[in-house]
Design an enzyme around this catalytic site. Structure first.
Site, mmCIF file in Angstrom:
data_model
loop_
_atom_site.group_PDB
_atom_site.id
_atom_site.type_symbol
_atom_site.label_atom_id
_atom_site.label_comp_id
_atom_site.label_asym_id
_atom_site.label_seq_id
_atom_site.Cartn_x
_atom_site.Cartn_y
_atom_site.Cartn_z
ATOM 1 N N LYS A 147 22.108 -38.290 4.089
ATOM 2 C CA LYS A 147 22.746 -36.961 3.941
ATOM 3 C C LYS A 147 24.252 -37.093 4.184
ATOM 4 O O LYS A 147 25.059 -36.635 3.380
ATOM 5 C CB LYS A 147 22.158 -35.985 4.951
ATOM 6 C CG LYS A 147 22.975 -34.715 5.153
ATOM 7 C CD LYS A 147 22.356 -33.743 6.117
ATOM 8 C CE LYS A 147 22.657 -34.055 7.535
ATOM 9 N NZ LYS A 147 23.952 -33.561 8.062
ATOM 10 N N ASN A 148 24.628 -37.714 5.293
ATOM 11 C CA ASN A 148 26.036 -37.715 5.692
ATOM 12 C C ASN A 148 26.900 -38.574 4.791
ATOM 13 O O ASN A 148 28.060 -38.255 4.541
ATOM 14 C CB ASN A 148 26.170 -38.124 7.165
ATOM 15 C CG ASN A 148 25.567 -37.042 8.076
ATOM 16 O OD1 ASN A 148 25.304 -35.925 7.624
ATOM 17 N ND2 ASN A 148 25.315 -37.391 9.309
ATOM 18 N N CYS A 164 29.214 -24.674 15.932
ATOM 19 C CA CYS A 164 27.784 -24.522 15.621
ATOM 20 C C CYS A 164 27.070 -24.647 16.976
ATOM 21 O O CYS A 164 27.699 -24.755 18.010
ATOM 22 C CB CYS A 164 27.338 -25.599 14.640
ATOM 23 S SG CYS A 164 27.341 -27.233 15.358
ATOM 24 N N ARG A 187 33.154 -28.017 17.606
ATOM 25 C CA ARG A 187 33.420 -28.757 16.368
ATOM 26 C C ARG A 187 34.841 -28.500 15.830
ATOM 27 O O ARG A 187 35.049 -28.058 14.716
ATOM 28 C CB ARG A 187 32.397 -28.415 15.285
ATOM 29 C CG ARG A 187 30.935 -28.425 15.699
ATOM 30 C CD ARG A 187 30.368 -29.770 16.036
ATOM 31 N NE ARG A 187 30.286 -30.692 14.931
ATOM 32 C CZ ARG A 187 29.267 -30.772 14.068
ATOM 33 N NH1 ARG A 187 28.277 -29.931 14.175
ATOM 34 N NH2 ARG A 187 29.262 -31.676 13.096
ATOM 35 N N VAL A 193 38.638 -29.132 14.268
ATOM 36 C CA VAL A 193 39.079 -30.020 13.175
ATOM 37 C C VAL A 193 40.557 -30.379 13.346
ATOM 38 O O VAL A 193 41.237 -30.746 12.376
ATOM 39 C CB VAL A 193 38.824 -29.373 11.791
ATOM 40 C CG1 VAL A 193 37.331 -29.311 11.493
ATOM 41 C CG2 VAL A 193 39.474 -27.997 11.698
ATOM 42 N N ASP A 194 41.032 -30.327 14.593
ATOM 43 C CA ASP A 194 42.460 -30.605 14.861
ATOM 44 C C ASP A 194 42.875 -32.009 14.403
ATOM 45 O O ASP A 194 43.974 -32.199 13.864
ATOM 46 C CB ASP A 194 42.752 -30.425 16.350
ATOM 47 C CG ASP A 194 41.819 -31.258 17.233
ATOM 48 O OD1 ASP A 194 40.595 -31.224 16.986
ATOM 49 O OD2 ASP A 194 42.313 -31.958 18.124
ATOM 50 N N ASP A 253 22.929 -38.500 16.751
ATOM 51 C CA ASP A 253 21.965 -37.818 15.863
ATOM 52 C C ASP A 253 20.524 -38.244 16.119
ATOM 53 O O ASP A 253 19.619 -37.693 15.493
ATOM 54 C CB ASP A 253 22.327 -38.077 14.391
ATOM 55 C CG ASP A 253 23.629 -37.398 14.025
ATOM 56 O OD1 ASP A 253 24.207 -37.730 12.974
ATOM 57 O OD2 ASP A 253 24.094 -36.552 14.818
ATOM 58 N N ARG A 299 17.660 -28.805 6.280
ATOM 59 C CA ARG A 299 19.041 -29.243 6.034
ATOM 60 C C ARG A 299 19.127 -30.769 5.973
ATOM 61 O O ARG A 299 20.030 -31.316 5.358
ATOM 62 C CB ARG A 299 19.960 -28.739 7.148
ATOM 63 C CG ARG A 299 20.279 -27.266 7.115
ATOM 64 C CD ARG A 299 21.395 -26.980 8.083
ATOM 65 N NE ARG A 299 22.437 -27.984 7.956
ATOM 66 C CZ ARG A 299 23.113 -28.493 8.991
ATOM 67 N NH1 ARG A 299 22.872 -28.085 10.216
ATOM 68 N NH2 ARG A 299 24.049 -29.407 8.805
#
Ligand code: EPZ
Length: 424
Positions: free
Chosen positions: A22-23, A121, A126, A128-129, A311, A403
């Site tokens: 997936k990733n 989430c 999470r 994103v800096d 994960d 997902r």
């Protein structure tokens, strides 16, 4: 509304075909934005995340051959000949955080991009800096307005030296893709070394990108002006493979994971051996077998690759809740990734949480219960617990599981599990 219902106690025997990663797929699909040529991608897993991502790409004007027959095709042909929209809207991004991965390629190809901030989430804020600061180092001008990232680079991006303050898979993906079309050389230090990054890099190199250092903590990119068409098969999903290996650990039996490769699971395989699962590597698979009826405890700390993957943390916690001792699990990547613990406790697990530590005291038996999935990997840890629990476990909010796990109910049914999706 659907639930997954499992009647526990049956060991697993059979074969599971491991799907594409997936990733890795999400990053490689995003790379189509870097060129006006056709990109053919094979082995994309059929998940809600990959479907949404293809829909997002279509919203930019990308032609996606195969999308209409999403469930049945093995090849998607992506053609970003003409990008007609530069905006990734909140309603799409909130469904799939990985939409942030279009920022780098859109900016590099067109000089502008407006992407909704993905927001947090259940597993963490999470931020994103690192993505944004790095793209600014490449010459982008970035502002945040009304929850949107507005990025412009009217004169294109320029190569630079970038040092990530911490290892970030997503930032590595975004900056690697952006630097491929930047003028000059970019050196990126402290990059993620996850195999999915290497898979993306190999795809980009097959398109003509000049990249050195894949798989190491420093990547050097010499920008090019154009990329060419390519075909690429996505690597196997090592997290899906690890999940099924842990299913054997908790439920017992012996399953062959078709497509799994030892090279990308080494550290994890050592953990499996220490808890009591043996494995045999063949040229096309890895066979996992539970050695005896008991499981040894193990202490793990989640770390960037090649350390223990975050994960697989939730899945290991479910397994350790039935070990013959006490395990200490330290979650070092995300600040709130123990949401599965309260649900496992409702099934009889003995887990104490102290900050980013989970102390798991193994019990002889878990009991089936009504439980709720909270995030992708937490949901599958409840499936694993249900496979071994006495009685029936019903798992709610299974949209989380769809997902990231293609056909998980079918794959487990083929191995003898008493598991079904039920309409509620
Ligand atoms: C990717 O998420 C994966 N998602 C995650 O998989 C995975 O858990 C994670 O990498 C770690 O391996 C995809 O590839 C689509 P990070 P990502 O940036 O890129 C902090 C799953 O279950 N950080 O490596 O979002 C961040 O908060 C999903 O398949 C910043 O502080 O992860 C975290 O603490 C879940 N600033 C740490 O770095 C930033 O700008 C690692 O995050 C970016 C990240």
């Amino acid at each position: 509304m659907e639930k997954i219902s499992i009647k526990g106690g049956k060991p697993l025997f059979g074969q599971v075909k491991i799907s594409g990663s997936k990733n890795s797929s999400l990053a490689i699909l995003a790379s189509c934005l870097l060129t006006d040529k056709k990109i053919s991608i094979y082995g994309v897993p059929k998940l809600t995340d990959t479907f949404f991502f293809l829909e997002l790409l279509s919203s930019f004007g990308v032609k996606v051959e195969g999308l209409k027959n999403f469930k049945n095709v093995d090849k998607f042909v992506l053609s970003a000949k003409k990008i007609t929209n530069f905006n990734a809207p909140y309603n799409l991004v909130k469904k799939m955080r990985a939409s942030i991965l279009v920022l780098g390629p859109l900016l590099a190809r067109t000089g502008k991009a407006t992407v909704s901030l993905p927001g947090g989430c259940s597993i963490g804020l999470r931020p994103v800096d690192i993505h944004l600061k790095s793209l600014e180092k490449l010459g982008a001008r970035i502002s945040i307005e009304k929850g949107y990232i507005n990025a412009v680079a009217p004169k294109g991006l320029r190569g630079n030296k970038i040092i990530f303050p911490k290892v970030s898979v997503g930032a590595t993906v975004n900056v690697l893709m952006a630097s491929v079309l930047a003028k000059g050389t970019t050196e990126i230090y402290n990059v993620a070394k996850e195999p999915e990054i290497e898979d993306l890099g190999l795809c980009l190199k097959s398109m003509g990108a000049k990249i050195d250092g894949l798989g190491t903590s420093k990547i050097t990119v010499d920008g090019v002006s154009k990329l060419k068409e390519t075909s690429h098969r996505v690597m196997f999903d090592r997290i899906e493979a690890g999940t099924y290996a842990l299913a054997v650990a908790i439920a017992g039996g012996e399953i062959e994971l078709i497509g799994a490769k030892k090279k990308l699971l080494t550290f994890f395989l050592n953990i499996l051996e220490s808890i009591g699962v043996e494995y045999i590597v063949t040229d096309k698979s890895i066979i996992f077998k539970k050695r005896s009826n008991s499981l040894n405890p193990v202490d793990i700390i989640t770390e960037p690759y090649p350390g223990f993957p975050t994960d697989l943390q939730a899945q290991l916690m479910a397994v350790m809740s039935m070990s013959n001792g006490t395990s200490v699990i330290t979650e070092n990547i995300f600040e709130n990734r123990f949401m599965h613990a309260p649900e496992l406790i409702r099934m009889g697990a003995k887990i104490k949480l102290k900050g980013n530590l989970a102390i798991v005291e193994g019990v002889k038996k878990l009991k089936g219960a009504e439980v709720m999935a909270t995030d992708l990997r937490a949901s599958v840890s409840l499936v694993l617990a249900g496979l071994a629990a006495e009685g029936t476990t019903n798992i709610d909010r299974i949209y989380h599981i769809d997902r990231g796990y293609q056909d998980i109910v079918k794959k487990l049914q083929i191995c003898g599990a008493n598991i079904n999706r039920i309409e509620v």
